[in-house]
Design an enzyme around this catalytic site. Structure first.
Site, PDB file in Angstrom:
ATOM      1  NE  ARG A 161      39.097  36.818  37.513  1.00  0.00           N
ATOM      2  CZ  ARG A 161      38.910  35.588  37.916  1.00  0.00           C
ATOM      3  NH1 ARG A 161      38.442  34.665  36.908  1.00  0.00           N
ATOM      4  NH2 ARG A 161      38.909  35.248  38.834  1.00  0.00           N
ATOM      5  CB  CYS A 190      43.591  38.139  41.975  1.00  0.00           C
ATOM      6  SG  CYS A 190      43.377  36.678  43.024  1.00  0.00           S
TER       7      CYS A 190
END
Ligand code: EPU
Length: 302
Positions: free
Chosen positions: A177, A226
């Site tokens: 990420r 998220c």
């Protein structure tokens, strides 16, 4: 930040850039929060160097807005002009197993268009909302794959040189990420190399990913996916869940009952509500588990 100088407005018009004054970021982000500013919609990425020189010469601070699906923006009048690449005509071009995709293209639609050409590998990304550019910057991943595995080259505007460059993926520091793309740089496009697979097989995998996602994530509520990254060897969602914090509410922001690492805007939340919820959950996880959770979403707080 308002663009009011007539000379600048005329130069924008000349570059075919659409000036949209006073846009509410709440309308441009999947979370549905965020204050107001002027937005510049760019049709031709090749105009970026000239546009940015213009903004810099006027002392106008800028940020880049992609698909708005992984972004938590503060309330009020925002102190930056926002640049946005128009998704119009952002179509992938195919050459064998390679596909050239503009950064403004929608990620899910790109996965589907590739599938129709019998090109797969990226099926796991099907339900990840947002643009291809955002997926590149964040190294989007799901169901065991990350987009960086498929990248052969990336075209981007480099703030340091003020030019558009094509670079190999090794230079962009892709990790979980994360990439090393500088905050002032702007992704323009990428060449991906995909796997040849029968359409039916790709469709099955896509269907399976969609079902898993529907079962485990609040896809029908306003969220930014998220909120926190998973610390190595642990799951942020599982820890928040174990603390009994699902359904916990600050103002209009709620910890999703379906997935505890999703914070949803259920009751007209403000950014302030979300900031407070993020800090509260971070503190509770730190106290109980000793992990200092790091945001997965991009936060524009100042
Ligand atoms: N879990 C709970 N309670 C919850 C949520 C999760 O107990 O409320 C448990 C699950 O049962 C599972 C574990 O935690 O045992 C992991 O959950 P899940 O499989 O949902 O995956 P995740 O680690 O929470 C990651 C990505 C998601 C991605 C999914 C599927 C991060 C921060 N999240 O979630 O990505 O969709 O895997 O591959 O890496 C995003 O980046 O915004 C995102 C949603």
């Amino acid at each position: 930040m308002r663009v009011e100088n007539r000379r600048v407005l005329a130069a924008l018009a000349e570059l075919g850039i659409e000036h949209r004054p006073g846009e509410r970021l709440a309308d441009w982000t999947s979370l549905g929060v965020g204050g107001t500013t002027d937005l510049l919609v760019i049709r031709e990425p090749r105009h970026l160097p000239e546009l940015i020189r213009l903004l810099d010469s006027e002392g106008l601070p800028r940020r880049f807005l992609g698909g708005g699906s992984n972004l938590l923006v503060r309330d009020g009048e925002l102190p930056w002009v926002l640049l946005h690449l128009s998704p119009r005509n952002a179509e992938p071009e195919f050459r064998g197993r390679r596909v050239q995709v503009p950064a403004a293209a929608d990620l899910g639609r790109t996965v589907t268009l590739c599938a129709r050409r019998n090109l797969g590998g990226v099926e796991g990304l099907i339900g990840v909302p947002g643009s291809v550019g955002g997926a590149l910057r964040m190294n989007a991943g799901a169901y065991g794959i990350e987009i960086s595995q498929f990248i052969r080259s990336v075209q981007l505007y480099r703030a340091a040189s003020g030019t558009i460059e094509t670079v190999p993926p090794e230079t962009l520091g892709f990790r979980y990420r994360q990439s090393s793309v500088a905050p002032g740089d702007i992704l323009i496009g990428t060449e991906l190399e995909l796997e040849e697979k029968p359409y039916e097989e790709i469709r099955q995998t896509i269907r399976m990913c969609n079902e898993k996602r529907r079962a485990s994530q609040p896809i029908n509520e306003k969220s930014a996916g998220c909120i926190f990254k998973n610390p190595p060897g642990a799951s942020a969602g599982k820890m928040i869940d174990e603390l009994g914090l699902k359904g916990h509410r600050v103002g209009g922001a709620v910890v999703s009952e379906r997935h505890a690492n999703f914070f949803v805007n259920r009751f007209q939340a403000t950014a302030e509500d979300l900031f407070r919820l993020v800090e509260l959950i971070r503190r509770r996880v730190r106290e109980a588990f000793g992990y200092d959770l790091e945001e997965e979403v991009i936060v524009w707080a100042e």
